[in-house]
Design a protein around this motif. Sequence first.
Motif, PDB file in Angstrom:
ATOM      1  N   ALA A  48       0.862  -1.189   0.000  1.00 13.84           N
ATOM      2  CA  ALA A  48       0.000   0.000   0.000  1.00 13.84           C
ATOM      3  C   ALA A  48       0.893   1.232   0.000  1.00 13.84           C
ATOM      4  CB  ALA A  48      -0.915   0.013   1.226  1.00 13.84           C
ATOM      5  N   PRO A  49       0.403   2.366  -0.525  1.00  6.02           N
ATOM      6  CA  PRO A  49       1.238   3.582  -0.536  1.00  6.02           C
ATOM      7  C   PRO A  49       1.569   4.042   0.880  1.00  6.02           C
ATOM      8  CG  PRO A  49      -0.654   3.804  -1.998  1.00  6.02           C
ATOM      9  CD  PRO A  49      -0.892   2.572  -1.191  1.00  6.02           C
ATOM     10  N   GLY A  90       4.732  11.042  -9.083  1.00 10.75           N
ATOM     11  CA  GLY A  90       3.656  11.590  -9.893  1.00 10.75           C
ATOM     12  C   GLY A  90       3.338  12.988  -9.425  1.00 10.75           C
ATOM     13  N   ALA A  91       2.283  13.560  -9.994  1.00 10.92           N
ATOM     14  CA  ALA A  91       1.919  14.924  -9.626  1.00 10.92           C
ATOM     15  C   ALA A  91       0.437  15.147  -9.897  1.00 10.92           C
ATOM     16  CB  ALA A  91       2.753  15.935 -10.397  1.00 10.92           C
ATOM     17  N   VAL A 115      -3.671  14.476 -13.536  1.00  9.96           N
ATOM     18  CA  VAL A 115      -2.792  13.632 -12.732  1.00  9.96           C
ATOM     19  C   VAL A 115      -1.664  13.137 -13.625  1.00  9.96           C
ATOM     20  CG1 VAL A 115      -2.590  11.497 -11.410  1.00  9.96           C
ATOM     21  CG2 VAL A 115      -4.610  12.924 -11.143  1.00  9.96           C
ATOM     22  N   LEU A 116      -0.443  13.436 -13.228  1.00  7.13           N
ATOM     23  CA  LEU A 116       0.736  12.984 -13.957  1.00  7.13           C
ATOM     24  C   LEU A 116       1.283  11.736 -13.275  1.00  7.13           C
ATOM     25  CD1 LEU A 116       2.561  16.418 -14.425  1.00  7.13           C
ATOM     26  CD2 LEU A 116       0.831  15.365 -15.898  1.00  7.13           C
ATOM     27  N   THR A 117       1.540  10.711 -14.042  1.00  3.89           N
ATOM     28  CA  THR A 117       2.097   9.474 -13.501  1.00  3.89           C
ATOM     29  C   THR A 117       3.419   9.173 -14.199  1.00  3.89           C
ATOM     30  OG1 THR A 117       0.980   8.034 -15.105  1.00  3.89           O
ATOM     31  CG2 THR A 117      -0.218   8.587 -13.076  1.00  3.89           C
ATOM     32  N   ALA A 118       4.123   8.172 -13.682  1.00  2.00           N
ATOM     33  CA  ALA A 118       5.362   7.685 -14.293  1.00  2.00           C
ATOM     34  C   ALA A 118       5.398   6.179 -14.081  1.00  2.00           C
ATOM     35  CB  ALA A 118       6.584   8.361 -13.685  1.00  2.00           C
ATOM     36  N   ALA A 130       1.617   4.120 -10.178  1.00  2.00           N
ATOM     37  CA  ALA A 130       0.878   4.743 -11.280  1.00  2.00           C
ATOM     38  C   ALA A 130      -0.566   4.265 -11.305  1.00  2.00           C
ATOM     39  CB  ALA A 130       1.571   4.432 -12.606  1.00  2.00           C
ATOM     40  N   GLN A 131      -0.775   2.994 -10.999  1.00  2.00           N
ATOM     41  CA  GLN A 131      -2.138   2.461 -10.978  1.00  2.00           C
ATOM     42  C   GLN A 131      -2.951   3.087  -9.861  1.00  2.00           C
ATOM     43  OE1 GLN A 131      -2.312  -1.786 -10.463  1.00  2.00           O
ATOM     44  NE2 GLN A 131      -4.492  -1.907 -10.896  1.00  2.00           N
ATOM     45  N   VAL A 132      -2.348   3.259  -8.686  1.00  2.00           N
ATOM     46  CA  VAL A 132      -3.049   3.899  -7.570  1.00  2.00           C
ATOM     47  C   VAL A 132      -3.424   5.330  -7.925  1.00  2.00           C
ATOM     48  CG1 VAL A 132      -2.790   4.717  -5.196  1.00  2.00           C
ATOM     49  CG2 VAL A 132      -1.995   2.442  -5.810  1.00  2.00           C
TER      50      VAL A 132
END
Length: 333
Positions: free
Chosen positions: A41-42, A93-94, A104-107, A115-117
């Motif tokens: 989990a994050p 991300g951002a 929402v920016l992901t990587a 990124a999935q979360v």
Amino acid sequence: MTTEAHAADRRRPPLIAVIVLLTAVLTVFLIAFAWPSARSAPRDVPLAVAGPAPAVAQVKTTLDQALPGGFELTAVPDRQAAVQRIEDRDAYGAIVLDGPQPEVLTASAAGPAVAQVLTQLAGRMHPDGGAKVTDVVPLPKDDPRGAGLAAGALPLVLGGIIAAAALTQLVRSGPKRMIGAVTFAVTGGLALAAVLQYWLGSFEGSYLGNAGVIVMSIAAISLTLLGLEWLLGTAGLALGGAVMMLLGNPLSGMTSAPEMLPSGWGTLGQLLPPGAAGTALRSVSFFDGAGSGRPLVVLSCWLLAGLLLCGLGALRGRRHAVPARHEARTVAA
């Protein structure tokens, strides 16, 4: 039955003891590999946020309610600054709030699980269909889920362990074992990088850079295990192998991200060769080396530790060899 056979039977442990030991080993393996995934989990995942102060405060409240303690937010001036933090590996991300619709920016290259979360959270951020999602640093088209890199964690660890075990059994000379370990690390690193980059398409960037990280990882593990075996015998090899396999592999974060592991364990994993190698590979392959400094230092420290252990083993072997030669000369005289 001879006396020797009776003595051998007495030295063997009872059957129940063997069964208990095997059950304990099996349980430890299950815990080591299943527990990090089951508790994924994050946890303090670094994110950048761009937008007006009230909007940033609202997003922070929303994230704290959705995933308490999951994210560590850093305010940035604009979208460009947010992208820069992602590319520098200062953020996973951002969230950009200075436009008509949140973005929402992901990587995914930094960690598909994170990124999935973030993508899931984006769907809750706007009442009219959610926020726009942009993958700033995506994974390669041939491996969009990052399966190759995740699966590559185990061969990295096994390569070092198998090399050390085979060399200790097949090569008598300590220096030749070290030469063999380094040579195998180079050939194995070149081969694994070639498969992952040119066949599976899991890597991008410099082939030699990716191969170099793998070489350092295999060499760090194999030299450390060789040194432990040189000093402590089979017990040292077994102990080192268990640490690399039962701690290093499941705590590497290569299947998710270090911040997705149980608190504190992700940090420990980054101090072991598999975790450091995984982070360095992501940085070198997808981020032009950004964020690779610390993991490369960790791998270098393990390499030096392995060489030091081998050196101590060689000194110990010489000290034992001198009295043995002296005793042999005395007996011959």
